[in-house]
Design an enzyme around this catalytic site. Structure first.
Site, PDB file in Angstrom:
ATOM      1  N   ARG A   1      -6.215 -20.796 -67.905  1.00  0.00           N
ATOM      2  CA  ARG A   1      -6.665 -19.515 -67.361  1.00  0.00           C
ATOM      3  C   ARG A   1      -8.189 -19.417 -67.307  1.00  0.00           C
ATOM      4  O   ARG A   1      -8.793 -18.495 -67.824  1.00  0.00           O
ATOM      5  CB  ARG A   1      -6.089 -18.362 -68.173  1.00  0.00           C
ATOM      6  CG  ARG A   1      -4.582 -18.259 -68.052  1.00  0.00           C
ATOM      7  CD  ARG A   1      -4.046 -16.981 -68.658  1.00  0.00           C
ATOM      8  NE  ARG A   1      -2.601 -16.878 -68.431  1.00  0.00           N
ATOM      9  CZ  ARG A   1      -1.856 -15.836 -68.781  1.00  0.00           C
ATOM     10  NH1 ARG A   1      -2.416 -14.803 -69.379  1.00  0.00           N
ATOM     11  NH2 ARG A   1      -0.566 -15.820 -68.544  1.00  0.00           N
ATOM     12  N   ALA A   2      -8.757 -20.353 -66.603  1.00  0.00           N
ATOM     13  CA  ALA A   2     -10.222 -20.396 -66.552  1.00  0.00           C
ATOM     14  C   ALA A   2     -10.716 -20.683 -65.129  1.00  0.00           C
ATOM     15  O   ALA A   2     -11.426 -21.668 -64.928  1.00  0.00           O
ATOM     16  CB  ALA A   2     -10.737 -21.457 -67.527  1.00  0.00           C
TER      17      ALA A   2
END
EC number: 4.2.2.10
Length: 373
Positions: A255-256
């Protein structure tokens, strides 16, 4: 002598106030943000005073010159949680927030969790605020910041937000936006966070610029049990336009960012280093223009198995952009599977004035975060 000393003190205070202000100007979608404008700076000295300044209806320039530690301000909560990723010393546990363990991890072993209550919900930040740190002194520890329910025109610059229940998923987020407009977050360091470093919720966050920030994922606890934080940047709004540039993302594992649900993201000139999982996760409704980014030791740049969005990105300069945004797009470096040719992304951004990207580099490692204005 006393009179002279008093004059000297007054002059020093006046000089300090005159020197304080936002450094530089915002770029991208939040380029017209002014925050507290030219309001007289205030210097909170207690956590209660900081909460009051951030939450009132006055336009304010709020200067942090110390650490504001919220860790013990609301005591602790002990309850039953779960261990979805195991019980090894480096694995995060989960708080059963909104029955998350019950509904999503029913087979995970239960466990007792004790966390600092203050971290669960961030401090409310109202409209027309500038929150600025002095040097490297401005730190908010144990609690995040929350901009929701129609607030607008906020600048956060040169502070650190740290140590929000890092052992526990659902322990708290560092920066939360949900139905906010004209928000510029610049040169902020976030570290040791339980949940998301940045989360834009399901209501519209119309114009947001996240620039020159240090997302430090190094932690003793993680959902991947390897010292790399999984929950980093979650963009989930219903009608969002986000500029994400000059940021340094270090030791993450997922989630980056994660992008979905009608979010338009211009993500450029960022540097990812030592990511043990995936960087990009693009779901349905995620529209991403990625250019001039640098990836070093990133296991998976784009999670292809779950890809459902739209992406324009390339490891070579693209002249396709010329007819949509008036210039060529800039190549990413070591982008792996982060390649996409969706002109839908470009078409939907063609009415916006997008900042130009520079050549990809590792410079955010030394330029991003608190203390690097």
């Amino acid at each position: 002598m006393k009179y002279a000393a008093a004059l000297t003190a007054i002059a020093a205070l006046a000089a300090r106030a005159a020197a304080v202000g936002v450094s530089g100007t915002p770029v991208g979608f939040a380029s017209s943000a002014t925050g507290g404008g030219d309001a007289t700076p205030v210097y909170p000295t207690t956590t209660d005073e900081l909460v009051s300044y951030l939450g009132d209806d006055e336009a304010r320039v709020i200067v942090l010159s110390k650490t504001f530690d919220f860790t013990d301000t609301e005591g602790t909560t002990t309850t039953t949680g779960c261990a979805p990723w195991g019980t090894a010393s480096g694995c995060q546990l989960a708080i059963n927030k909104d029955d998350w363990c019950t509904n999503y991890e029913p087979d995970a072993p239960t466990t007792t969790v004790t966390y600092n209550t203050a971290g669960e919900l961030g401090i409310t930040v109202n409209s027309n605020k500038s929150l600025i740190g002095e040097g490297t002194s401005g730190v908010i520890k144990g609690r995040g910041l929350r901009m929701v329910s129609g607030v607008s025109n906020i600048i956060i610059q040169n502070i650190a937000v740290t140590d929000i229940n890092p052992e526990y998923v659902w322990g708290g987020d560092a920066i939360t936006l949900d139905e906010a407009d004209l928000v510029w977050i610049d040169h902020v360091t976030t570290a040791r966070i339980g949940r998301q470093h940045y989360v834009l919720g399901t209501d519209a966050d119309s114009r947001v610029s996240i620039t020159n920030n240090y997302i430090n994922g190094e932690s003793d606890y993680s959902a991947t049990c390897d010292g790399h934080h999984y929950w980093n940047v979650y963009l989930d709004g219903s009608s969002d336009k986000v500029t994400f540039s000059g940021n340094y993302l270090y030791k993450t594992s997922g989630r980056a960012p994660k992008v979905q649900d009608n979010t338009y993201l211009h993500i450029y000139n960022n540097y990812w280093e030592n990511n043990s999982g995936h960087a990009f996760e693009i779901g349905s409704g995620g529209y991403v223009l990625a250019e001039g980014n640098y990836f070093s030791n990133v296991d998976t740049v784009l999670e292809t198995d779950t890809f459902e969005g739209a992406l324009f990105s390339s490891d070579s300069a693209s002249s396709t952009c010329e007819s949509y945004i008036g210039r060529s797009c800039v190549a990413n470096v070591n982008g792996g599977d982060l390649t996409g040719t969706s002109t839908t992304v470009l078409s939907n951004l063609s009415g916006d004035t997008l900042p130009s990207a520079d050549a990809a580099s590792t410079s955010p490692a030394s330029n991003a975060g608190q203390g690097n204005l």
